[in-house]
Design a protein around this motif. Structure first.
Motif, PDB file in Angstrom:
ATOM      1  N   ASP A   1      -4.512   7.308   9.170  1.00  9.75           N
ATOM      2  CA  ASP A   1      -4.292   5.913   9.482  1.00  9.75           C
ATOM      3  C   ASP A   1      -3.811   5.231   8.197  1.00  9.75           C
ATOM      4  O   ASP A   1      -4.542   5.216   7.209  1.00  9.75           O
ATOM      5  N   ASN A   2      -2.584   4.725   8.202  1.00  8.84           N
ATOM      6  CA  ASN A   2      -2.063   4.092   6.986  1.00  8.84           C
ATOM      7  C   ASN A   2      -1.991   2.578   7.153  1.00  8.84           C
ATOM      8  O   ASN A   2      -0.917   1.990   7.143  1.00  8.84           O
ATOM      9  N   THR A   3      -3.152   1.971   7.335  1.00  8.61           N
ATOM     10  CA  THR A   3      -3.188   0.513   7.488  1.00  8.61           C
ATOM     11  C   THR A   3      -3.873  -0.158   6.296  1.00  8.61           C
ATOM     12  O   THR A   3      -3.926  -1.379   6.229  1.00  8.61           O
ATOM     13  N   GLY A   4      -4.373   0.643   5.380  1.00  8.38           N
ATOM     14  CA  GLY A   4      -5.070   0.072   4.215  1.00  8.38           C
ATOM     15  C   GLY A   4      -4.160   0.030   2.992  1.00  8.38           C
ATOM     16  O   GLY A   4      -2.934  -0.027   3.115  1.00  8.38           O
ATOM     17  N   THR A   5      -4.784   0.101   1.836  1.00  2.61           N
ATOM     18  CA  THR A   5      -4.009   0.035   0.593  1.00  2.61           C
ATOM     19  C   THR A   5      -3.266   1.351   0.362  1.00  2.61           C
ATOM     20  O   THR A   5      -3.629   2.394   0.919  1.00  2.61           O
ATOM     21  N   LEU A   6      -2.260   1.263  -0.503  1.00  2.23           N
ATOM     22  CA  LEU A   6      -1.500   2.455  -0.868  1.00  2.23           C
ATOM     23  C   LEU A   6      -2.426   3.481  -1.529  1.00  2.23           C
ATOM     24  O   LEU A   6      -2.313   4.675  -1.281  1.00  2.23           O
ATOM     25  N   GLU A   7      -3.349   2.997  -2.358  1.00  2.00           N
ATOM     26  CA  GLU A   7      -4.244   3.930  -3.057  1.00  2.00           C
ATOM     27  C   GLU A   7      -5.162   4.656  -2.048  1.00  2.00           C
ATOM     28  O   GLU A   7      -5.405   5.847  -2.188  1.00  2.00           O
ATOM     29  N   ALA A   8      -5.635   3.923  -1.041  1.00  2.00           N
ATOM     30  CA  ALA A   8      -6.485   4.557  -0.025  1.00  2.00           C
ATOM     31  C   ALA A   8      -5.692   5.617   0.732  1.00  2.00           C
ATOM     32  O   ALA A   8      -6.197   6.712   1.021  1.00  2.00           O
ATOM     33  N   PHE A   9      -4.439   5.295   1.031  1.00  2.00           N
ATOM     34  CA  PHE A   9      -3.572   6.251   1.739  1.00  2.00           C
ATOM     35  C   PHE A   9      -3.354   7.495   0.883  1.00  2.00           C
ATOM     36  O   PHE A   9      -3.493   8.628   1.348  1.00  2.00           O
ATOM     37  N   ARG A  10      -3.027   7.282  -0.387  1.00  2.00           N
ATOM     38  CA  ARG A  10      -2.771   8.425  -1.282  1.00  2.00           C
ATOM     39  C   ARG A  10      -3.996   9.319  -1.378  1.00  2.00           C
ATOM     40  O   ARG A  10      -3.872  10.546  -1.377  1.00  2.00           O
ATOM     41  N   GLU A  11      -5.164   8.703  -1.451  1.00  2.00           N
ATOM     42  CA  GLU A  11      -6.401   9.473  -1.551  1.00  2.00           C
ATOM     43  C   GLU A  11      -6.611  10.326  -0.293  1.00  2.00           C
ATOM     44  O   GLU A  11      -6.988  11.488  -0.359  1.00  2.00           O
ATOM     45  N   ARG A  12      -6.342   9.728   0.851  1.00  2.00           N
ATOM     46  CA  ARG A  12      -6.502  10.444   2.131  1.00  2.00           C
ATOM     47  C   ARG A  12      -5.500  11.610   2.216  1.00  2.00           C
ATOM     48  O   ARG A  12      -5.830  12.692   2.700  1.00  2.00           O
ATOM     49  N   VAL A  13      -4.277  11.388   1.715  1.00  2.00           N
ATOM     50  CA  VAL A  13      -3.271  12.462   1.721  1.00  2.00           C
ATOM     51  C   VAL A  13      -3.737  13.606   0.820  1.00  2.00           C
ATOM     52  O   VAL A  13      -3.653  14.781   1.198  1.00  2.00           O
ATOM     53  N   ARG A  14      -4.254  13.268  -0.336  1.00  2.00           N
ATOM     54  CA  ARG A  14      -4.749  14.320  -1.244  1.00  2.00           C
ATOM     55  C   ARG A  14      -5.868  15.108  -0.584  1.00  2.00           C
ATOM     56  O   ARG A  14      -5.948  16.330  -0.723  1.00  2.00           O
ATOM     57  N   GLU A  15      -6.712  14.399   0.144  1.00  2.00           N
ATOM     58  CA  GLU A  15      -7.822  15.053   0.846  1.00  2.00           C
ATOM     59  C   GLU A  15      -7.279  16.067   1.865  1.00  2.00           C
ATOM     60  O   GLU A  15      -7.729  17.204   1.931  1.00  2.00           O
TER      61      GLU A  15
END
Ligand SMILES: Nc1ncnc2c1ncn2[C@@H]1O[C@H](COP(=O)(O)OP(=O)(O)OP(=O)(O)O)[C@@H](O)[C@H]1O
Length: 201
Positions: free
Chosen positions: A163-177
């Protein structure tokens, strides 16, 4: 080998996900590069003929043409980088999904990236255009074209949702996960194979 394919509507964050992969040393294979190269091989300008060439390749070689040409590139990218994980950007149809599932079996994971229309329009606007009505209309048409090609059904068949509705940093962290890699700043202490450092947003 793990092959992670991304699928998402225009502006959902596929390019950002690819940037995260690259920064973490995960090779990225872009399906559109196959089309751009075929344009050049036929003496055509990719900027002008990209869309038409995609259709032509599918007509000439079958609906899975672009996936079929991408598969050896994925293996090459993994070998060249001695990488465990490769990211593939640009899946558009269930035919392509089937081709990857057949080639890589359980080692293939389809990741759907979701963001609502208004947010995608706003983010794409920030990339250089203004968000006038004509831009919104253009995005609506792009969405429709993609969905007609089979993107909607492909999204529904994803193994993992982001879900990419938050901050860019939150998205990047989720992608790394999802990629199973640590943040660049963590690499010295935890190493790239340690996914434990990642927290869900
Ligand atoms: N969570 C976020 N917060 C703020 N901006 C974001 C976020 N996610 C993506 N963006 C920005 O939105 C824009 C669109 O994202 P991106 O280019 O990754 O989309 P895309 O799915 O690759 O789109 P396209 O299919 O049009 O190439 C980029 O400028 C990106 O940096």
């Amino acid at each position: 080998m793990n092959v992670i394919g991304t699928v998402g509507l225009p502006g959902s964050g596929k390019g950002e996900a690819a940037n995260v992969a690259e920064a973490a040393g995960v090779p990225v294979v872009v399906m559109g590069d196959v089309i751009r190269e075929e344009c050049r091989a036929r003496g055509l300008d990719p900027a002008e003929h990209h869309g038409r060439m995609a259709g032509l390749l599918r007509e000439e070689e079958g609906d899975d043409a672009i996936a079929a040409r991408t598969i050896p590139r994925i293996r090459e990218a993994a070998d060249d980088a001695e990488a465990e994980t490769v990211l593939v950007d640009g899946l558009r149809s269930t035919v392509e999904l089937e081709a990857f599932r057949e080639a890589f079996g359980d080692e293939f994971t389809l990741v759907a990236i979701h963001a609502p229309f208004e947010l995608r329009a706003e983010r794409l606007g920030e990339r250089g255009r203004d968000d006038s009505d004509s831009d919104l209309e253009a995005l609506r048409e792009r969405d429709e074209r993609e969905i007609d090609l089979g993107l909607g059904e492909t999204l529904e068949r994803a193994d993992v949702e982001i879900d990419n509705t938050g901050t860019l940093e939150a998205f990047r962290e989720r992608v790394r996960e999802v990629l199973g890699v640590a943040a660049e700043s963590d690499l010295h202490t935890t190493g790239p194979a340690d996914a434990q450092g990642g927290e869900s947003p």
